[in-house]
Design an enzyme around this catalytic site. Structure first.
Site, short mmCIF file in Angstrom:
data_model
loop_
_atom_site.label_atom_id
_atom_site.label_comp_id
_atom_site.label_asym_id
_atom_site.label_seq_id
_atom_site.Cartn_x
_atom_site.Cartn_y
_atom_site.Cartn_z
N LYS A 72 0.84 -1.20 0.00
CA LYS A 72 0.00 0.00 0.00
C LYS A 72 0.88 1.25 0.00
CE LYS A 72 -3.48 2.38 2.71
NZ LYS A 72 -4.43 2.35 3.80
N GLU A 127 10.27 -4.82 4.76
CA GLU A 127 10.29 -6.22 4.36
C GLU A 127 10.04 -6.36 2.85
OE1 GLU A 127 8.70 -4.96 6.91
OE2 GLU A 127 8.72 -6.33 8.64
N GLY A 168 -4.96 -1.77 4.73
CA GLY A 168 -4.24 -2.94 4.21
C GLY A 168 -4.97 -4.24 4.51
N ARG A 169 -5.46 -4.38 5.75
CA ARG A 169 -6.09 -5.65 6.14
C ARG A 169 -7.50 -5.80 5.56
NH1 ARG A 169 -5.00 -2.19 10.15
NH2 ARG A 169 -6.65 -1.30 11.42
N GLU A 218 -5.32 -6.30 14.56
CA GLU A 218 -4.75 -5.00 14.19
C GLU A 218 -5.86 -3.94 14.24
OE1 GLU A 218 -2.84 -3.96 10.22
OE2 GLU A 218 -1.03 -4.43 11.34
N HIS A 234 -6.79 -32.83 17.59
CA HIS A 234 -5.72 -33.68 18.12
C HIS A 234 -4.60 -32.85 18.71
CE1 HIS A 234 -7.60 -37.27 16.46
NE2 HIS A 234 -7.99 -36.45 15.51
N LYS A 248 9.01 -1.10 14.46
CA LYS A 248 9.66 -0.83 13.16
C LYS A 248 10.79 0.17 13.36
CE LYS A 248 5.54 -0.99 10.18
NZ LYS A 248 4.66 -0.17 9.35
O1 F6P Z 1 2.94 -2.66 9.75
C1 F6P Z 1 1.60 -2.92 9.61
C2 F6P Z 1 1.15 -2.67 8.22
O2 F6P Z 1 1.10 -1.31 7.98
C3 F6P Z 1 -0.19 -3.33 7.93
O3 F6P Z 1 -1.25 -2.60 8.38
C4 F6P Z 1 -0.12 -3.50 6.46
O4 F6P Z 1 -1.07 -4.40 5.99
C5 F6P Z 1 1.30 -3.99 6.31
O5 F6P Z 1 2.03 -3.25 7.27
C6 F6P Z 1 1.91 -3.83 4.96
O6 F6P Z 1 1.92 -2.51 4.54
P1 F6P Z 1 2.11 -2.12 3.03
O7 F6P Z 1 1.03 -2.74 2.23
O8 F6P Z 1 2.07 -0.62 3.00
O9 F6P Z 1 3.46 -2.64 2.59
#
Ligand code: F6P
Length: 550
Positions: free
Chosen positions: A207, A213, A273-274, A359, A390, A514
């Site tokens: 987003k 990452e 995002g979620r 979240e 189980h 972060k």
């Molecule tokens: O760190 C949390 C977050 O902002 C989430 O809310 C989001 O889904 C995820 O990181 C990834 O963010 P992006 O889509 O901006 O890379």
């Protein structure tokens, strides 16, 4: 800004407290009157939702609906659906429901109809997906794409991977999707293993297009692609444009990364995002299941949105389930909630729901910055049945904690396997039906004794019962049904957030970690001054790492 109403000060809250104090859950007695299943089973779209083995009684249901009234829940629902800026701390509208509106419908943000934008992106997305599916889209050496690698994390990963896994029977032959999320180099290393760069298409989904990452992994995949092509004697000039596409709200950053803006698919700051799997973030799914499958998926969300917006409160499933969760958390003291799909296809669904629910509702202040006045945000967790039976069901049946659980199952299997005379799906569903029954009705000491169990073992073999569950069934796990299930939980999450007065659409709690990770870079790299500046625990951990790293 509307001030949140303090639910705990309402008359309905007081009434619920009183009802809880008087509550003596006794499913055996409650079901002696056979009306219970009829009174507490509802339908929403294709979902058959049985809440009769929950803690709902006529009085509790009435008081919960009064609570909804007293916190203006239906007004807040309208505020969300009509595009008001209910994400107060980020000053944004919350319009994931606009992502699945039909062409021609109108949702205005700053007097602009965002449904037109949504449909325009979908048209481009479907055209691109079709080119990939048909083989018209080729890589730098002219070969069609076989593997789609989605690089993203959080909402840019969990939704796509969950939906791809859930809809495997609908995936076009010859297309495989893989997902890279973790910055642990293992993830990118293992996921790329065995891939042919000539037939690999990479989707960088982010987003913000700033996530450490995702950008780190995207750079790794880009290096891998270029060097693997080179090693095969293939051209690398122009390869990124042929093998990389992006999904983001930050299209300028996508271009800066080197991805052709023509191959970028946008979405908007009013999609969290979620809550984004049904936006362009679902590109991998759209390639996998095609336009028809994706439209069916969107239609499922829409069905649940309409139900949530229009069904009478007494039969409104997301409303009732969200309110019931409030009862479990705030009155019955539940700290966790299990989601137990009896479908191996839904094996990532609980993980997806963890981000959606936790979240969203893991908050300690309300949307006006004042402290919350009650517990919020229970822990959601789960695994598919029967595997969980189980493993951890022991604790749900005989442990000391109250764990409300949602059981999900489908009437029709994908594989009609027989085991001798038995239908394997029926063996499976027997477990689904049996578990909620065992949790509700238990087994008394007398029943255990009647089986001839030695007296000293009786107490260990007693099942107390009276454990609350919800059972959700649908004819089959189709794209539409998956959309309905996701939207159901989106709206449940919303309902809980409104009662608690919190902003379910921000996520400030992820920021500190972060920042700390970034600030620790030089210490991790061995800078003595930076190491000396750490607290003794962190210093010790970094020293251990440096001493042991080969
Ligand atoms: O760190 C949390 C977050 O902002 C989430 O809310 C989001 O889904 C995820 O990181 C990834 O963010 P992006 O889509 O901006 O890379």
């Amino acid at each position: 800004m509307t001030t949140p109403i303090d639910a705990t000060k309402t008359a309905a809250w007081a009434r619920l407290g009183q009802l809880h104090d008087e509550l003596e859950v006794d499913f055996r007695a409650w079901f002696a009157n056979d009306e219970r299943a009829k009174n507490f089973t509802f339908t929403a779209g294709d979902l058959y939702v049985d809440l009769s083995k929950s803690f709902l009684t006529d009085d509790i249901k009435a008081a919960l609906l009064e609570l909804a009234d007293q916190v203006n829940l239906l007004e807040r629902r309208e505020a969300m659906l009509s595009g008001q800026r209910i994400n107060v701390t980020e000053n944004r509208a919350v319009l994931h429901t606009a992502l699945r509106r039909e062409k021609g419908e109108e949702v205005l943000v700053d007097r602009h109809n965002v449904v037109d934008d949504v449909r325009e992106v979908l048209t481009r997305l479907y055209a691109f997906a079709e080119k990939v599916r048909s083989g018209e889209w080729t890589g730098i050496t002219g070969k069609p794409m076989k593997t789609i690698v989605n690089v993203g994390i959080g909402g840019s990963d969990l939704g796509p991977v969950m939906a791809y896994e859930a809809l495997k029977p609908f995936v076009a032959e010859g297309i495989e999707c893989r997902f890279i999320s973790n910055i642990d180099p293992t993830d990118v290393g293992e996921t790329l293993k065995g891939l042919d760069p000539e037939t690999t298409l990479v989707i960088v989904a982010s987003k913000t297009f700033t996530t450490l990452e995702t950008l780190t992994n995207a750079r790794q995949v880009r290096s891998w692609l270029l060097s693997a092509l080179e090693a095969q004697g293939a051209p690398t000039d122009g390869a990124v444009a042929k093998h990389f596409v992006a999904v983001s709200t930050a299209l300028d950053k996508v271009e800066a990364f080197g991805i052709d803006p023509d191959n970028a698919f946008g979405f908007w700051d009013w999609v969290g995002g979620r809550y984004s799997v049904d936006s362009a973030v679902g590109l991998s799914l759209a390639i996998a299941v095609g336009k028809d499958g994706f439209e069916d998926f969107l239609a499922g969300f829409r069905t649940m949105d309409r139900h949530f917006a229009q069904a009478p409160a007494e039969e409104n499933v997301p409303l009732l389930m969200g309110l019931l969760n409030v009862f479990y958390v705030n009155f019955a003291g539940a700290a966790t909630h299990a989601v137990l799909p009896y479908s191996q296809y839904l094996h990532r669904f609980p993980a997806y729901l963890q981000q959606l629910t936790m979240e969203s509702n893991g908050k300690r202040v309300r949307w006006d910055g004042t402290p919350v006045t009650s517990a919020t945000g229970e822990v959601f967790w789960g695994e598919p049945g029967t595997n969980g039976q189980h493993a951890f069901y022991q604790l749900i049946h005989q442990g000391t904690q109250l764990i409300p659980a949602d059981f999900i199952a489908f009437a029709n299997p994908t594989y009609a396997f027989k085991d001798g005379e038995s239908d394997q799906h029926e063996l499976f569903l027997g477990n689904f039906f049996g578990q909620t029954k065992a949790l509700a009705f238990g087994k008394t000491a007398d029943e255990v004794r009647a089986e001839g169990v030695a007296e000293e073992l009786v107490s260990a073999k007693v099942f107390p019962g009276n454990k609350p569950t919800a059972s959700i069934m649908a004819p089959a796990l189709t794209p539409s049904v998956l959309g309905q299930l996701i939207a159901l939980y989106e709206h449940i999450t919303f309902v809980q957030g409104i009662v608690w007065g919190i902003d379910s659409f921000d996520q400030w709690g992820v920021e500190l970690g972060k920042a700390m990770a970034k600030a620790l870079t030089s210490a991790v790299e061995g800078d003595r001054e930076a190491i000396a500046a750490q607290d003794s625990s962190t210093r010790g951990l970094i020293e251990y790492y440096l001493a042991n790293r080969k």
